[in-house]
Design a protein around this motif. Sequence first.
Motif, PDB file in Angstrom:
ATOM      1  N   VAL A 289       0.850  -1.206   0.000  1.00 24.84           N
ATOM      2  CA  VAL A 289       0.000   0.000   0.000  1.00 24.84           C
ATOM      3  C   VAL A 289       0.877   1.244   0.000  1.00 24.84           C
ATOM      4  CG1 VAL A 289      -1.619   1.364   1.369  1.00 24.84           C
ATOM      5  CG2 VAL A 289      -2.020  -1.094   1.055  1.00 24.84           C
ATOM      6  N   ALA A 290       1.923   1.235   0.859  1.00 23.98           N
ATOM      7  CA  ALA A 290       2.819   2.389   0.949  1.00 23.98           C
ATOM      8  C   ALA A 290       3.558   2.620  -0.367  1.00 23.98           C
ATOM      9  CB  ALA A 290       3.824   2.181   2.084  1.00 23.98           C
ATOM     10  N   GLU A 291       3.852   1.519  -1.085  1.00 18.40           N
ATOM     11  CA  GLU A 291       4.552   1.630  -2.363  1.00 18.40           C
ATOM     12  C   GLU A 291       3.612   1.971  -3.512  1.00 18.40           C
ATOM     13  OE1 GLU A 291       6.353  -2.161  -2.734  1.00 18.40           O
ATOM     14  OE2 GLU A 291       7.980  -1.749  -1.316  1.00 18.40           O
ATOM     15  N   GLY A 292       2.305   1.908  -3.266  1.00 14.09           N
ATOM     16  CA  GLY A 292       1.332   2.235  -4.295  1.00 14.09           C
ATOM     17  C   GLY A 292       0.959   1.087  -5.206  1.00 14.09           C
ATOM     18  N   SER A 293       1.371  -0.142  -4.872  1.00 13.58           N
ATOM     19  CA  SER A 293       1.049  -1.281  -5.740  1.00 13.58           C
ATOM     20  C   SER A 293      -0.170  -2.060  -5.263  1.00 13.58           C
ATOM     21  CB  SER A 293       2.259  -2.217  -5.848  1.00 13.58           C
ATOM     22  OG  SER A 293       2.674  -2.645  -4.573  1.00 13.58           O
ATOM     23  N   PHE A 294      -0.726  -1.686  -4.109  1.00 17.65           N
ATOM     24  CA  PHE A 294      -1.962  -2.315  -3.649  1.00 17.65           C
ATOM     25  C   PHE A 294      -2.885  -1.215  -3.137  1.00 17.65           C
ATOM     26  CE2 PHE A 294      -4.875  -4.822  -1.083  1.00 17.65           C
ATOM     27  CZ  PHE A 294      -5.001  -5.985  -1.823  1.00 17.65           C
ATOM     28  N   ARG A 295      -4.154  -1.296  -3.522  1.00 19.65           N
ATOM     29  CA  ARG A 295      -5.112  -0.243  -3.199  1.00 19.65           C
ATOM     30  C   ARG A 295      -5.369  -0.188  -1.693  1.00 19.65           C
ATOM     31  NH1 ARG A 295      -9.011   1.123  -7.820  1.00 19.65           N
ATOM     32  NH2 ARG A 295     -10.015   2.231  -6.111  1.00 19.65           N
ATOM     33  N   GLU A 296      -5.247   1.006  -1.144  1.00 22.87           N
ATOM     34  CA  GLU A 296      -5.462   1.171   0.294  1.00 22.87           C
ATOM     35  C   GLU A 296      -6.912   0.900   0.673  1.00 22.87           C
ATOM     36  OE1 GLU A 296      -4.278   4.396   3.780  1.00 22.87           O
ATOM     37  OE2 GLU A 296      -4.680   5.113   1.740  1.00 22.87           O
ATOM     38  N   ASP A 297      -7.872   1.350  -0.178  1.00 17.21           N
ATOM     39  CA  ASP A 297      -9.275   1.140   0.144  1.00 17.21           C
ATOM     40  C   ASP A 297      -9.633  -0.347   0.121  1.00 17.21           C
ATOM     41  OD1 ASP A 297      -8.817   1.113  -2.576  1.00 17.21           O
ATOM     42  OD2 ASP A 297     -10.378   2.575  -3.095  1.00 17.21           O
ATOM     43  N   LEU A 298      -9.024  -1.114  -0.791  1.00 26.46           N
ATOM     44  CA  LEU A 298      -9.268  -2.555  -0.818  1.00 26.46           C
ATOM     45  C   LEU A 298      -8.653  -3.223   0.410  1.00 26.46           C
ATOM     46  CD1 LEU A 298     -10.269  -5.132  -2.200  1.00 26.46           C
ATOM     47  CD2 LEU A 298      -8.133  -5.167  -3.528  1.00 26.46           C
ATOM     48  N   PHE A 299      -7.459  -2.767   0.792  1.00 29.06           N
ATOM     49  CA  PHE A 299      -6.797  -3.336   1.966  1.00 29.06           C
ATOM     50  C   PHE A 299      -7.688  -3.221   3.198  1.00 29.06           C
ATOM     51  CE2 PHE A 299      -4.178  -2.470   5.782  1.00 29.06           C
ATOM     52  CZ  PHE A 299      -3.595  -3.723   5.919  1.00 29.06           C
ATOM     53  N   TYR A 300      -8.278  -2.074   3.421  1.00 28.38           N
ATOM     54  CA  TYR A 300      -9.108  -1.903   4.613  1.00 28.38           C
ATOM     55  C   TYR A 300     -10.436  -2.656   4.508  1.00 28.38           C
ATOM     56  CZ  TYR A 300      -5.768   1.437   6.392  1.00 28.38           C
ATOM     57  OH  TYR A 300      -4.614   2.009   6.870  1.00 28.38           O
ATOM     58  N   ARG A 301     -10.893  -2.902   3.288  1.00 29.73           N
ATOM     59  CA  ARG A 301     -12.122  -3.676   3.108  1.00 29.73           C
ATOM     60  C   ARG A 301     -11.921  -5.151   3.483  1.00 29.73           C
ATOM     61  NH1 ARG A 301     -17.179  -1.284   2.576  1.00 29.73           N
ATOM     62  NH2 ARG A 301     -16.934   0.680   1.451  1.00 29.73           N
ATOM     63  N   ILE A 302     -10.756  -5.689   3.123  1.00 27.68           N
ATOM     64  CA  ILE A 302     -10.541  -7.115   3.385  1.00 27.68           C
ATOM     65  C   ILE A 302      -9.915  -7.379   4.759  1.00 27.68           C
ATOM     66  CG2 ILE A 302     -10.321  -7.667   0.936  1.00 27.68           C
ATOM     67  CD1 ILE A 302      -7.289  -7.764   1.294  1.00 27.68           C
ATOM     68  N   ASN A 303      -9.280  -6.375   5.340  1.00 20.19           N
ATOM     69  CA  ASN A 303      -8.558  -6.569   6.584  1.00 20.19           C
ATOM     70  C   ASN A 303      -9.383  -6.112   7.791  1.00 20.19           C
ATOM     71  OD1 ASN A 303      -6.396  -7.250   8.261  1.00 20.19           O
ATOM     72  ND2 ASN A 303      -5.500  -5.200   8.129  1.00 20.19           N
ATOM     73  N   VAL A 304     -10.580  -6.671   7.921  1.00 21.94           N
ATOM     74  CA  VAL A 304     -11.405  -6.363   9.095  1.00 21.94           C
ATOM     75  C   VAL A 304     -10.915  -7.204  10.283  1.00 21.94           C
ATOM     76  CG1 VAL A 304     -13.739  -6.352  10.039  1.00 21.94           C
ATOM     77  CG2 VAL A 304     -13.366  -5.807   7.615  1.00 21.94           C
ATOM     78  N   VAL A 305     -10.719  -8.493  10.034  1.00 21.72           N
ATOM     79  CA  VAL A 305     -10.109  -9.391  11.023  1.00 21.72           C
ATOM     80  C   VAL A 305      -8.835  -9.927  10.401  1.00 21.72           C
ATOM     81  CG1 VAL A 305     -10.361 -11.523  12.350  1.00 21.72           C
ATOM     82  CG2 VAL A 305     -12.360 -10.046  11.951  1.00 21.72           C
ATOM     83  N   ASP A 306      -7.730  -9.870  11.131  1.00 27.50           N
ATOM     84  CA  ASP A 306      -6.468 -10.388  10.600  1.00 27.50           C
ATOM     85  C   ASP A 306      -6.007 -11.599  11.412  1.00 27.50           C
ATOM     86  OD1 ASP A 306      -5.867  -8.289  12.684  1.00 27.50           O
ATOM     87  OD2 ASP A 306      -3.871  -9.160  12.453  1.00 27.50           O
ATOM     88  N   ILE A 307      -5.496 -12.605  10.702  1.00 33.08           N
ATOM     89  CA  ILE A 307      -4.963 -13.814  11.333  1.00 33.08           C
ATOM     90  C   ILE A 307      -3.607 -14.102  10.707  1.00 33.08           C
ATOM     91  CG2 ILE A 307      -5.262 -16.294  11.725  1.00 33.08           C
ATOM     92  CD1 ILE A 307      -8.261 -15.898  11.535  1.00 33.08           C
ATOM     93  N   HIS A 308      -2.580 -14.170  11.543  1.00 31.40           N
ATOM     94  CA  HIS A 308      -1.242 -14.500  11.044  1.00 31.40           C
ATOM     95  C   HIS A 308      -0.930 -15.953  11.367  1.00 31.40           C
ATOM     96  CE1 HIS A 308       2.894 -14.070   9.777  1.00 31.40           C
ATOM     97  NE2 HIS A 308       3.278 -14.632  10.919  1.00 31.40           N
ATOM     98  N   VAL A 309      -0.542 -16.720  10.359  1.00 25.41           N
ATOM     99  CA  VAL A 309      -0.202 -18.137  10.538  1.00 25.41           C
ATOM    100  C   VAL A 309       1.312 -18.239  10.672  1.00 25.41           C
ATOM    101  CG1 VAL A 309      -0.456 -20.464   9.637  1.00 25.41           C
ATOM    102  CG2 VAL A 309      -2.165 -18.725   9.070  1.00 25.41           C
ATOM    103  N   PRO A 310       1.825 -18.788  11.788  1.00 22.55           N
ATOM    104  CA  PRO A 310       3.277 -18.849  12.004  1.00 22.55           C
ATOM    105  C   PRO A 310       3.960 -19.846  11.081  1.00 22.55           C
ATOM    106  CG  PRO A 310       2.138 -20.065  13.733  1.00 22.55           C
ATOM    107  CD  PRO A 310       1.075 -19.376  12.923  1.00 22.55           C
ATOM    108  N   THR A 311       5.254 -19.671  10.898  1.00 21.89           N
ATOM    109  CA  THR A 311       6.045 -20.626  10.130  1.00 21.89           C
ATOM    110  C   THR A 311       6.207 -21.915  10.936  1.00 21.89           C
ATOM    111  OG1 THR A 311       8.141 -19.846  11.065  1.00 21.89           O
ATOM    112  CG2 THR A 311       7.345 -18.737   9.074  1.00 21.89           C
ATOM    113  N   LEU A 312       6.595 -22.983  10.267  1.00 19.02           N
ATOM    114  CA  LEU A 312       6.802 -24.256  10.958  1.00 19.02           C
ATOM    115  C   LEU A 312       7.920 -24.140  11.985  1.00 19.02           C
ATOM    116  CD1 LEU A 312       6.191 -27.220  11.344  1.00 19.02           C
ATOM    117  CD2 LEU A 312       7.646 -27.736   9.376  1.00 19.02           C
TER     118      LEU A 312
END
Length: 443
Positions: A289-312
């Motif tokens: 988003v900061a680099e301008g390659s992903f839409r900020e408005d779309l990011f906030y639409r999909i990122n209501v709940v965030d879940i991070h999956v750890p590495t093995l």
Amino acid sequence: MSAPIRILAVDDSPSTLEVIKRNLEPHGYEVYTRLRVDEAVALLGELAIDLVITDYRMPQATGLDLIRHVRDNHPETEIMMITGYPSISGAVEAIRDGAGEYLPKPFTTEELLSAVGRIADKLQRRKAVSSTAAQSENYGIVGDSPEMAAVFRRIGKAAATNANVLITGESGTGKELVARAIHYNSDRRAAPFVPVNCTAIPDSLLESELFGHVKGAFTGAKESRAGFFEIANGGSIFLDEIGDASPNMQAKLLRVIQSKEFCKVGSSRGNTVDTRILAATHKDLRRLVAEGSFREDLFYRINVVDIHVPTLSERGDDILVLINTFLAKFAAAMQRPTPSISDEAVQALRRHSWPGNVRELENLIQRLLVIVDHDPIEVTDLPETMRFCLSMTGRVDRPLAEVEHEHIMNVLTMVGNNKSHAADILGINRKTLREKLKKMGKE
């Protein structure tokens, strides 16, 4: 809380038995003592013992006799030999017959605790590998580490709502499993779960794939067809690797997420859709988003709940139960008994960095079951990059000769004292290895 490790100490010296008992019991070990081999054999027949600590020389039957009895009748029991008559030949014979540790007398409390601690770690690993996967499953996902417990809590909260979810994590960590767990534990479980790979749809087919088309909309459109969003109506659509979506795809997704409406290609009639968005990416969307390659408005639409999956590699002992899960899974598919895996092989797998995460581990276990026809699976069966991944233990403030000594002995142990093989691994010739062993008093 796990049961304490049961230790049977066997020595014809009551004072030695008292020292062992007095030093180990304060650390949570359950210690039994016997003065003769026949008494030890009787107790082994009555009680499940985790570790036998035996003297080398005793009247009537010897420690080697006891080792052979344990190996033949109690294969899950670990063995440590202690002796006041240390010798290289005695150590080799004891280890060959099944002793995992060899400790010369007199030994310090620290040396005793260190040796027993190494065996205790091995026992814990074995118990974890042999535990059933069902005991460590949540939402159909294997794992009971604190890191995965946090993921399971987030899945539960996300499943209880209709909010859009963004799932992040490296490739191979199981992001789609998390998405499926959310869908199939939500009120939408009876409706479709539709996975979409955002990198696999060319822009020329984008609208047709996402929203469908009517008959005659373009050359080759011989009949009307539903798109992904229409198929997922009432359910969930999983947008995998959304960080790789083209600018055109991002715009189309934003429009349907905002308005909950779309038009099929070739039609001007709007269609209303009730589809939950579950998106996943291995990329840092905030940076994009900061680099301008992903839409900020779309990011906030999909990122209501965030879940991070750890590495093995971040999941600790989860790798042990995953190994067991995959062994059982592929053995069942091949209609063969589930093989075991040696402690040395497990240690090598634990030391591996796993850049491909759980997917890499699963592929490896499947490959091992295809090519290995003996039991247990040994460290020599692993890929070479994993096979010789020895980790140095102990303090770093040690002389170089001491570290070299430890490494040489580790390699010799790993290859079953095959000096030619050990020399190849160490990058020296056999004569040089023999000279080093002679200096170390091991030849």
